[in-house]
Design an enzyme around this catalytic site. Sequence first.
Site, mmCIF file in Angstrom:
data_model
loop_
_atom_site.group_PDB
_atom_site.id
_atom_site.type_symbol
_atom_site.label_atom_id
_atom_site.label_comp_id
_atom_site.label_asym_id
_atom_site.label_seq_id
_atom_site.Cartn_x
_atom_site.Cartn_y
_atom_site.Cartn_z
ATOM 1 N N SER A 151 4.667 0.850 1.300
ATOM 2 C CA SER A 151 5.764 0.464 0.413
ATOM 3 C C SER A 151 6.097 1.525 -0.626
ATOM 4 O O SER A 151 7.238 1.660 -1.030
ATOM 5 C CB SER A 151 5.449 -0.861 -0.277
ATOM 6 N N LYS A 156 -8.445 1.892 2.165
ATOM 7 C CA LYS A 156 -7.502 2.007 3.278
ATOM 8 C C LYS A 156 -7.493 3.397 3.893
ATOM 9 O O LYS A 156 -6.656 3.710 4.719
ATOM 10 C CB LYS A 156 -6.107 1.628 2.797
ATOM 11 N N CYS A 189 6.124 1.840 -7.769
ATOM 12 C CA CYS A 189 6.020 0.762 -6.781
ATOM 13 C C CYS A 189 5.041 -0.310 -7.261
ATOM 14 O O CYS A 189 3.865 -0.020 -7.471
ATOM 15 C CB CYS A 189 5.558 1.333 -5.434
ATOM 16 N N THR A 201 1.635 -0.828 -5.327
ATOM 17 C CA THR A 201 0.737 0.321 -5.266
ATOM 18 C C THR A 201 -0.004 0.425 -6.587
ATOM 19 O O THR A 201 0.607 0.298 -7.644
ATOM 20 C CB THR A 201 1.536 1.619 -5.021
ATOM 21 N N GLY A 258 -5.707 6.924 7.441
ATOM 22 C CA GLY A 258 -5.266 5.993 6.412
ATOM 23 C C GLY A 258 -4.307 5.021 7.054
ATOM 24 O O GLY A 258 -3.585 5.370 7.984
ATOM 25 N N THR A 302 0.821 -1.205 0.000
ATOM 26 C CA THR A 302 0.000 0.000 0.000
ATOM 27 C C THR A 302 0.855 1.255 0.000
ATOM 28 O O THR A 302 2.034 1.216 0.310
ATOM 29 C CB THR A 302 -0.938 0.016 1.228
#
Length: 190
Positions: free
Chosen positions: A141, A48, A175, A178, A62, A16
Amino acid sequence: MSDNDHSSAFPGWHGTTIIGVRRGDEVVIAGDGQVSLGPTVIKGTARKVRRLSPGGRDVVAGFAGSTADAFTLLERLERKLEAMPGQLARASVELAKDWRMDKYLRNLEAMLIVTDGTELLVITGAGDVLEPEHDIAAIGSGGNFALAAARGLMQTDMPAEDIARRAMAIASDICVYTNGNLTVERVGRS
């Protein structure tokens, strides 16, 4: 398994990106929707970023890490806020103390970004309640990618939501944990 072995074996941090951006009288928290288990995308549309309303006052949170652990922490934060209305920093410190000291809570694997429109805080299981510099907080991440992008975008006249969305788009391009399915929540200064 030692504490160090446990944290290095935990795959949840790869899954995430959450960013909080404050500009003027507005704070925006945005999060992607990807849930990964190792190299596999399990879900692409998770939420999230959540709006909490303890005592009628809006707080946006979050989370990154384990979903079940984060929900446990969000419930605890809501209870703290109900007991201390309008005191996000104090409620966050109390949550962080419980998280660090409680035998059950200290094993929870998550991080939170929270705001009430005035304060923007990062809460960790290490007992930290951090107010980030430059009016930007990012976790997960892809957090460092989003943070770097947002810091650059703060040099523009873009509003907070546009900065958060653009920073998340950049993070999702870099990423693999993501994605671009965003949940965005806004809250104004009280």
